[in-house]
Design a protein around this motif. Structure first.
Motif, PDB file in Angstrom:
ATOM      1  N   PRO A  75       0.845  -1.204   0.000  1.00  0.00           N
ATOM      2  CA  PRO A  75       0.000   0.000   0.000  1.00  0.00           C
ATOM      3  C   PRO A  75       0.876   1.249   0.000  1.00  0.00           C
ATOM      4  CG  PRO A  75      -0.002  -1.023   2.176  1.00  0.00           C
ATOM      5  CD  PRO A  75       0.770  -1.933   1.270  1.00  0.00           C
ATOM      6  N   ASP A  76       0.440   2.288  -0.715  1.00  0.00           N
ATOM      7  CA  ASP A  76       1.220   3.535  -0.724  1.00  0.00           C
ATOM      8  C   ASP A  76       0.658   4.559   0.253  1.00  0.00           C
ATOM      9  OD1 ASP A  76      -1.022   4.324  -2.126  1.00  0.00           O
ATOM     10  OD2 ASP A  76       0.072   5.182  -3.808  1.00  0.00           O
ATOM     11  N   ALA A  77      -0.465   4.225   0.889  1.00  0.00           N
ATOM     12  CA  ALA A  77      -1.025   5.103   1.921  1.00  0.00           C
ATOM     13  C   ALA A  77      -2.020   4.300   2.741  1.00  0.00           C
ATOM     14  CB  ALA A  77      -1.724   6.306   1.291  1.00  0.00           C
ATOM     15  N   ARG A  78      -2.247   4.753   3.979  1.00  0.00           N
ATOM     16  CA  ARG A  78      -3.259   4.133   4.827  1.00  0.00           C
ATOM     17  C   ARG A  78      -3.781   5.169   5.796  1.00  0.00           C
ATOM     18  NH1 ARG A  78      -0.408  -0.857   6.861  1.00  0.00           N
ATOM     19  NH2 ARG A  78      -2.336  -1.334   7.919  1.00  0.00           N
ATOM     20  N   ALA A  79      -5.042   5.037   6.132  1.00  0.00           N
ATOM     21  CA  ALA A  79      -5.670   5.949   7.077  1.00  0.00           C
ATOM     22  C   ALA A  79      -6.541   5.124   8.011  1.00  0.00           C
ATOM     23  CB  ALA A  79      -6.516   6.978   6.342  1.00  0.00           C
ATOM     24  N   ALA A  80      -6.727   5.598   9.227  1.00  0.00           N
ATOM     25  CA  ALA A  80      -7.548   4.889  10.202  1.00  0.00           C
ATOM     26  C   ALA A  80      -8.674   5.795  10.677  1.00  0.00           C
ATOM     27  CB  ALA A  80      -6.697   4.449  11.385  1.00  0.00           C
ATOM     28  N   VAL A  81      -9.829   5.200  10.867  1.00  0.00           N
ATOM     29  CA  VAL A  81     -10.998   5.915  11.369  1.00  0.00           C
ATOM     30  C   VAL A  81     -11.591   5.066  12.490  1.00  0.00           C
ATOM     31  CG1 VAL A  81     -13.257   6.860  10.788  1.00  0.00           C
ATOM     32  CG2 VAL A  81     -11.453   6.876   9.077  1.00  0.00           C
ATOM     33  N   THR A  82     -11.949   5.720  13.586  1.00  0.00           N
ATOM     34  CA  THR A  82     -12.627   5.032  14.682  1.00  0.00           C
ATOM     35  C   THR A  82     -13.926   5.763  14.962  1.00  0.00           C
ATOM     36  OG1 THR A  82     -10.487   4.431  15.632  1.00  0.00           O
ATOM     37  CG2 THR A  82     -12.406   4.177  17.036  1.00  0.00           C
ATOM     38  N   PHE A  83     -15.013   5.021  14.976  1.00  0.00           N
ATOM     39  CA  PHE A  83     -16.320   5.582  15.295  1.00  0.00           C
ATOM     40  C   PHE A  83     -16.670   5.161  16.711  1.00  0.00           C
ATOM     41  CE2 PHE A  83     -16.198   4.694  10.731  1.00  0.00           C
ATOM     42  CZ  PHE A  83     -16.410   5.969  10.231  1.00  0.00           C
ATOM     43  N   LEU A  84     -17.394   5.993  17.411  1.00  0.00           N
ATOM     44  CA  LEU A  84     -17.782   5.717  18.784  1.00  0.00           C
ATOM     45  C   LEU A  84     -18.446   4.347  18.884  1.00  0.00           C
ATOM     46  CD1 LEU A  84     -17.836   6.998  21.597  1.00  0.00           C
ATOM     47  CD2 LEU A  84     -20.127   7.804  21.086  1.00  0.00           C
ATOM     48  N   GLY A  85     -17.912   3.507  19.752  1.00  0.00           N
ATOM     49  CA  GLY A  85     -18.505   2.192  19.972  1.00  0.00           C
ATOM     50  C   GLY A  85     -18.127   1.134  18.960  1.00  0.00           C
ATOM     51  N   THR A  86     -17.146   1.420  18.089  1.00  0.00           N
ATOM     52  CA  THR A  86     -16.728   0.425  17.093  1.00  0.00           C
ATOM     53  C   THR A  86     -15.228   0.220  17.148  1.00  0.00           C
ATOM     54  OG1 THR A  86     -16.286   2.001  15.305  1.00  0.00           O
ATOM     55  CG2 THR A  86     -18.546   1.190  15.517  1.00  0.00           C
ATOM     56  N   ASP A  87     -14.789  -0.868  16.539  1.00  0.00           N
ATOM     57  CA  ASP A  87     -13.359  -1.110  16.392  1.00  0.00           C
ATOM     58  C   ASP A  87     -12.812  -0.187  15.315  1.00  0.00           C
ATOM     59  OD1 ASP A  87     -13.460  -3.180  18.265  1.00  0.00           O
ATOM     60  OD2 ASP A  87     -13.926  -4.676  16.727  1.00  0.00           O
ATOM     61  N   ARG A  88     -11.521   0.007  15.332  1.00  0.00           N
ATOM     62  CA  ARG A  88     -10.834   0.853  14.358  1.00  0.00           C
ATOM     63  C   ARG A  88     -10.917   0.218  12.967  1.00  0.00           C
ATOM     64  NH1 ARG A  88      -4.872   3.228  14.608  1.00  0.00           N
ATOM     65  NH2 ARG A  88      -4.032   2.152  12.828  1.00  0.00           N
ATOM     66  N   ILE A  89     -11.188   1.048  11.981  1.00  0.00           N
ATOM     67  CA  ILE A  89     -11.222   0.610  10.575  1.00  0.00           C
ATOM     68  C   ILE A  89     -10.109   1.358   9.843  1.00  0.00           C
ATOM     69  CG2 ILE A  89     -12.546   0.547   8.429  1.00  0.00           C
ATOM     70  CD1 ILE A  89     -13.907  -1.166  10.456  1.00  0.00           C
ATOM     71  N   GLU A  90      -9.265   0.611   9.156  1.00  0.00           N
ATOM     72  CA  GLU A  90      -8.246   1.240   8.322  1.00  0.00           C
ATOM     73  C   GLU A  90      -8.655   1.115   6.863  1.00  0.00           C
ATOM     74  OE1 GLU A  90      -3.917   1.147   9.480  1.00  0.00           O
ATOM     75  OE2 GLU A  90      -4.606  -0.732  10.380  1.00  0.00           O
ATOM     76  N   VAL A  91      -8.180   2.052   6.048  1.00  0.00           N
ATOM     77  CA  VAL A  91      -8.359   1.962   4.607  1.00  0.00           C
ATOM     78  C   VAL A  91      -6.972   2.061   3.992  1.00  0.00           C
ATOM     79  CG1 VAL A  91      -9.430   2.938   2.556  1.00  0.00           C
ATOM     80  CG2 VAL A  91     -10.656   2.997   4.728  1.00  0.00           C
ATOM     81  N   LEU A  92      -6.604   1.062   3.215  1.00  0.00           N
ATOM     82  CA  LEU A  92      -5.301   1.023   2.553  1.00  0.00           C
ATOM     83  C   LEU A  92      -5.482   1.384   1.089  1.00  0.00           C
ATOM     84  CD1 LEU A  92      -5.042  -0.717   5.126  1.00  0.00           C
ATOM     85  CD2 LEU A  92      -3.477  -2.180   3.872  1.00  0.00           C
ATOM     86  N   ARG A  93      -4.522   2.141   0.542  1.00  0.00           N
ATOM     87  CA  ARG A  93      -4.579   2.526  -0.867  1.00  0.00           C
ATOM     88  C   ARG A  93      -3.451   1.824  -1.616  1.00  0.00           C
ATOM     89  NH1 ARG A  93      -3.431   8.589  -2.202  1.00  0.00           N
ATOM     90  NH2 ARG A  93      -1.311   7.802  -2.085  1.00  0.00           N
ATOM     91  N   PHE A  94      -3.817   1.219  -2.731  1.00  0.00           N
ATOM     92  CA  PHE A  94      -2.854   0.521  -3.594  1.00  0.00           C
ATOM     93  C   PHE A  94      -2.929   1.132  -4.985  1.00  0.00           C
ATOM     94  CE2 PHE A  94      -4.373  -2.389  -0.376  1.00  0.00           C
ATOM     95  CZ  PHE A  94      -3.231  -3.035   0.075  1.00  0.00           C
ATOM     96  N   GLN A  95      -1.785   1.443  -5.553  1.00  0.00           N
ATOM     97  CA  GLN A  95      -1.747   2.021  -6.906  1.00  0.00           C
ATOM     98  C   GLN A  95      -1.139   0.986  -7.844  1.00  0.00           C
ATOM     99  OE1 GLN A  95      -2.025   5.803  -7.325  1.00  0.00           O
ATOM    100  NE2 GLN A  95      -2.158   5.475  -9.514  1.00  0.00           N
TER     101      GLN A  95
END
Length: 194
Positions: free
Chosen positions: A19-39
């Motif tokens: 992956p050339d980038a990744r970001a993480a988002v956490t919403f109240l009451g949920t586990d962390r979700i990451e999004v990976l970007r592949f080019q």
């Protein structure tokens, strides 16, 4: 029981590269979700990582089974450089968190709607969940865990989403195929629906 996410990330890397980038988002009451970007050439792929940590459970069940149940991650492929698709990270994380937040089971043929453009100026607010197994093979886990499916997301215009509700996912996919629709074009218009 093995942690599922390192295995899922290894499968993503073996299928799509580094992956050339990744970001993480956490919403109240949920586990962390990451999004990976592949080019890869002129295609950018965004894959969620975290949705498969817990099995999806039937929203009518009294108690969620912590072991058994379908597991999935979401994959969106778009042509690079035609739109500001980098802003799709948060909407994808929202979709990936929906099983935890709303108790839904995300499966092929389903429509998922974020209620706003997937990225700035996008003609799409929803996606059609397609069949797994093409780009990324399912990841088998040790019994009794269900395999992880990598579900492709196909952006839908509001008209296509409305048409799909009436005629079904298969009919919409056949219409896209008949008209040679480039589903990776981030600024495409709606397929003719007459």
């Amino acid at each position: 029981m093995a942690d599922v996410l390192p295995l899922v990330e290894a499968r993503l890397r073996s299928a799509l590269g580094e992956p050339d980038a990744r970001a993480a988002v956490t919403f109240l009451g949920t586990d962390r979700i990451e999004v990976l970007r592949f080019q890869e050439g002129d295609i950018v792929r965004y894959a969620t990582l975290g949705m498969s940590a817990q099995p999806m459970s039937d929203p009518t069940a009294v108690l969620a089974d912590p072991v058994k149940g379908p597991r999935a991650e979401l994959v969106l492929s778009v042509r690079a450089g035609l739109a500001d698709t980098g802003k799709v990270l948060r909407p994808l994380a929202v979709l990936a968190a929906s099983p935890q937040v709303e108790g839904v089971v995300v499966a092929p043929g389903a429509s998922l709607d974020v209620g706003e453009p997937l990225w700035p100026g996008a003609p799409f607010t929803s996606v059609l969940v397609a069949e797994p197994g093409g780009l990324i093979e399912d990841l088998d886990l040790d019994e009794p865990l269900d395999p992880v499916h990598f579900l492709p997301l196909l952006p839908m215009t509001p008209n296509e989403a409305a048409w799909k509700r009436v005629h079904g996912a298969q009919a919409l996919q056949e219409r896209w195929l008949t008209h040679g629709t480039d589903l990776r074009d981030p600024s495409r218009g709606s397929v003719p629906l007459q």
